[in-house]
Design a protein around this motif. Structure first.
Motif, mmCIF file in Angstrom:
data_model
loop_
_atom_site.group_PDB
_atom_site.id
_atom_site.type_symbol
_atom_site.label_atom_id
_atom_site.label_comp_id
_atom_site.label_asym_id
_atom_site.label_seq_id
_atom_site.Cartn_x
_atom_site.Cartn_y
_atom_site.Cartn_z
ATOM 1 N N CYS A 87 0.847 -1.188 0.000
ATOM 2 C CA CYS A 87 0.000 0.000 0.000
ATOM 3 C C CYS A 87 0.882 1.237 0.000
ATOM 4 O O CYS A 87 1.918 1.284 0.651
ATOM 5 C CB CYS A 87 -0.985 -0.017 1.166
ATOM 6 N N HIS A 89 0.252 4.051 1.211
ATOM 7 C CA HIS A 89 0.137 4.922 2.382
ATOM 8 C C HIS A 89 1.134 4.555 3.467
ATOM 9 O O HIS A 89 1.684 5.426 4.116
ATOM 10 C CB HIS A 89 -1.281 4.832 2.970
ATOM 11 N N HIS A 90 1.315 3.261 3.691
ATOM 12 C CA HIS A 90 2.180 2.822 4.798
ATOM 13 C C HIS A 90 3.382 2.013 4.317
ATOM 14 O O HIS A 90 4.219 1.610 5.115
ATOM 15 C CB HIS A 90 1.380 1.958 5.785
ATOM 16 N N VAL A 127 -2.744 1.379 -4.501
ATOM 17 C CA VAL A 127 -3.999 1.141 -3.799
ATOM 18 C C VAL A 127 -4.692 0.049 -4.600
ATOM 19 O O VAL A 127 -4.490 -0.061 -5.826
ATOM 20 C CB VAL A 127 -4.890 2.405 -3.680
ATOM 21 N N GLN A 128 -5.481 -0.745 -3.902
ATOM 22 C CA GLN A 128 -6.074 -1.919 -4.555
ATOM 23 C C GLN A 128 -6.986 -1.525 -5.722
ATOM 24 O O GLN A 128 -7.048 -2.220 -6.746
ATOM 25 C CB GLN A 128 -6.853 -2.716 -3.497
ATOM 26 N N GLU A 129 -7.655 -0.395 -5.588
ATOM 27 C CA GLU A 129 -8.568 0.045 -6.652
ATOM 28 C C GLU A 129 -7.801 0.332 -7.942
ATOM 29 O O GLU A 129 -8.210 -0.066 -9.039
ATOM 30 C CB GLU A 129 -9.314 1.325 -6.222
ATOM 31 N N HIS A 156 -4.911 -6.412 3.923
ATOM 32 C CA HIS A 156 -3.931 -5.325 4.034
ATOM 33 C C HIS A 156 -3.259 -5.368 5.400
ATOM 34 O O HIS A 156 -3.935 -5.226 6.429
ATOM 35 C CB HIS A 156 -4.632 -3.976 3.841
ATOM 36 N N CYS A 158 -1.529 -3.215 6.750
ATOM 37 C CA CYS A 158 -1.651 -1.939 7.484
ATOM 38 C C CYS A 158 -2.934 -1.896 8.307
ATOM 39 O O CYS A 158 -3.056 -1.088 9.227
ATOM 40 C CB CYS A 158 -1.552 -0.736 6.550
ATOM 41 N N MET A 159 -3.896 -2.759 7.968
ATOM 42 C CA MET A 159 -5.125 -2.856 8.769
ATOM 43 C C MET A 159 -5.050 -3.996 9.768
ATOM 44 O O MET A 159 -5.934 -4.166 10.596
ATOM 45 C CB MET A 159 -6.342 -3.100 7.854
ATOM 46 N N ARG A 162 -1.271 -3.014 12.495
ATOM 47 C CA ARG A 162 -1.274 -1.689 13.131
ATOM 48 C C ARG A 162 -2.661 -1.084 12.905
ATOM 49 O O ARG A 162 -3.551 -1.757 12.406
ATOM 50 C CB ARG A 162 -0.200 -0.775 12.494
ATOM 51 N N GLY A 163 -2.783 0.216 13.261
ATOM 52 C CA GLY A 163 -4.014 0.944 12.953
ATOM 53 C C GLY A 163 -5.232 0.257 13.552
ATOM 54 O O GLY A 163 -5.274 -0.065 14.737
HETATM 55 N N1 LIG Z 1 -8.925 2.818 -0.659
HETATM 56 C C1 LIG Z 1 -7.820 2.217 -0.194
HETATM 57 N N2 LIG Z 1 -7.357 2.540 1.009
HETATM 58 C C2 LIG Z 1 -6.254 1.905 1.434
HETATM 59 C C3 LIG Z 1 -5.588 0.943 0.696
HETATM 60 N N3 LIG Z 1 -4.525 0.508 1.415
HETATM 61 C C4 LIG Z 1 -4.559 1.185 2.587
HETATM 62 N N4 LIG Z 1 -5.611 2.046 2.597
HETATM 63 C C5 LIG Z 1 -6.096 2.994 3.611
HETATM 64 O O1 LIG Z 1 -5.486 4.237 3.476
HETATM 65 C C6 LIG Z 1 -5.917 5.025 4.579
HETATM 66 C C7 LIG Z 1 -4.883 6.062 4.930
HETATM 67 O O2 LIG Z 1 -5.536 6.832 5.905
HETATM 68 P P1 LIG Z 1 -4.810 7.881 6.884
HETATM 69 O O3 LIG Z 1 -5.834 8.375 7.870
HETATM 70 O O4 LIG Z 1 -4.096 8.898 6.055
HETATM 71 O O5 LIG Z 1 -3.689 6.983 7.578
HETATM 72 P P2 LIG Z 1 -3.642 6.401 9.054
HETATM 73 O O6 LIG Z 1 -3.722 7.526 10.048
HETATM 74 O O7 LIG Z 1 -2.422 5.552 9.157
HETATM 75 O O8 LIG Z 1 -4.997 5.557 9.123
HETATM 76 P P3 LIG Z 1 -5.347 4.214 9.895
HETATM 77 O O9 LIG Z 1 -4.877 3.082 9.049
HETATM 78 O O10 LIG Z 1 -6.833 4.247 10.008
HETATM 79 O O11 LIG Z 1 -4.643 4.242 11.222
HETATM 80 C C8 LIG Z 1 -6.257 4.020 5.667
HETATM 81 O O12 LIG Z 1 -7.654 4.084 5.870
HETATM 82 C C9 LIG Z 1 -5.875 2.651 5.037
HETATM 83 O O13 LIG Z 1 -6.722 1.615 5.497
HETATM 84 C C10 LIG Z 1 -6.100 0.636 -0.587
HETATM 85 O O14 LIG Z 1 -5.582 -0.206 -1.336
HETATM 86 N N5 LIG Z 1 -7.216 1.290 -0.982
#
Ligand SMILES: Nc1nc2c(ncn2[C@@H]2O[C@H](COP(=O)(O)OP(=O)(O)OP(=O)(O)O)[C@@H](O)[C@H]2O)c(=O)[nH]1
Ligand SMILES: [Zn+2]
Length: 195
Positions: A87, A89-90, A127-129, A156, A158-159, A162-163
């Motif tokens: 991902c 984001h992380h 991102v998966q989409e 994922h 990251c879900m 963590r988080g």
């Molecule tokens: N739509 C989408 N979201 C993703 C994907 N991979 C990770 N994410 C999400 O990207 C988001 C990033 O949100 P942020 O609020 O900026 O990051 P964060 O503070 O680390 O969020 P949390 O994971 O909720 O702790 C999170 O909700 C992740 O679950 C993906 O493939 N598609």
């Protein structure tokens, strides 16, 4: 440009990453000079080049490299293609399965090339989409079939690690073009992949 596999590691990228990963280890409270970690920055640098090798690969070249004229015009499905991506984001992995189908329009492609195209786009920060759409677009634009369908089911880290820490949630994304926009064809595909 290597079209389907990483040939060598780029020395400049490797040395830049090694320097950075050494610093990361220190910032995280580790001693990069202890025995077990001495080669870790280099291993990480090489691993990351593999996990992002998709940037160097060309999906259309892969598909065109094995495009054959064939009159077959029923659905071709390659299902349960395992995928590993990260991902954006992380930079943590997400992993699962892709199911890909197309209905030829004069051309078929080598079956392995469908799985290779999944890897071309999976081995990037994603991102998966977007991953789902990029696979569909590459097949649609290269083979110009009567339709393409892509379904990805992934978990994922990251879900999970963590988080929000949900261990069992699976995210499903899909994209359809051409004949798969028709409900009956789409339903047949979904049935054949066991959805
Ligand atoms: N739509 C989408 N979201 C993703 C994907 N991979 C990770 N994410 C999400 O990207 C988001 C990033 O949100 P942020 O609020 O900026 O990051 P964060 O503070 O680390 O969020 P949390 O994971 O909720 O702790 C999170 O909700 C992740 O679950 C993906 O493939 N598609
Ligand atoms: Zn994430």
């Amino acid at each position: 440009m290597a079209y389907n596999k990483i040939e060598t590691y780029d020395d400049k990228i490797t040395s830049g990453l090694v320097e950075n990963y050494r610093e990361c280890l220190q910032l995280l409270g580790e001693d990069p000079d202890r025995e077990g970690l001495q080669k870790t920055p280099e291993r990480m640098a090489k691993a990351m080049q593999v996990l992002t090798q998709g940037y160097q690969l060309d999906a259309k070249a892969i598909l065109e490299g094995a495009r054959f004229t064939e009159a077959y015009s029923e659905m071709v499905i390659v299902k349960d293609i395992e995928l590993y991506s990260m991902c954006e984001h992380h930079m943590l992995p997400f992993f699962g399965k892709a199911h890909v189908a197309y209905i030829p329009n004069g051309y078929i492609t080598g079956l392995s090339k469908i799985a290779r195209v999944v890897d071309v786009f999976a081995r990037r920060l994603q991102v998966q989409e977007r991953l789902t759409h990029q696979i569909l677009d590459a097949i649609q634009e290269t083979l110009q079939p009567q339709g393409v369908a892509v379904v990805i089911e992934a978990q994922h880290l990251c879900m999970m690690m963590r988080g929000v820490q949900k261990q069992n949630s699976v995210t499903t994304t899909s994209a359809f073009s051409g004949q798969f926009e028709n409900g009956t064809t789409r339903a047949e595909f979904l049935k054949l992949i066991g959805r």
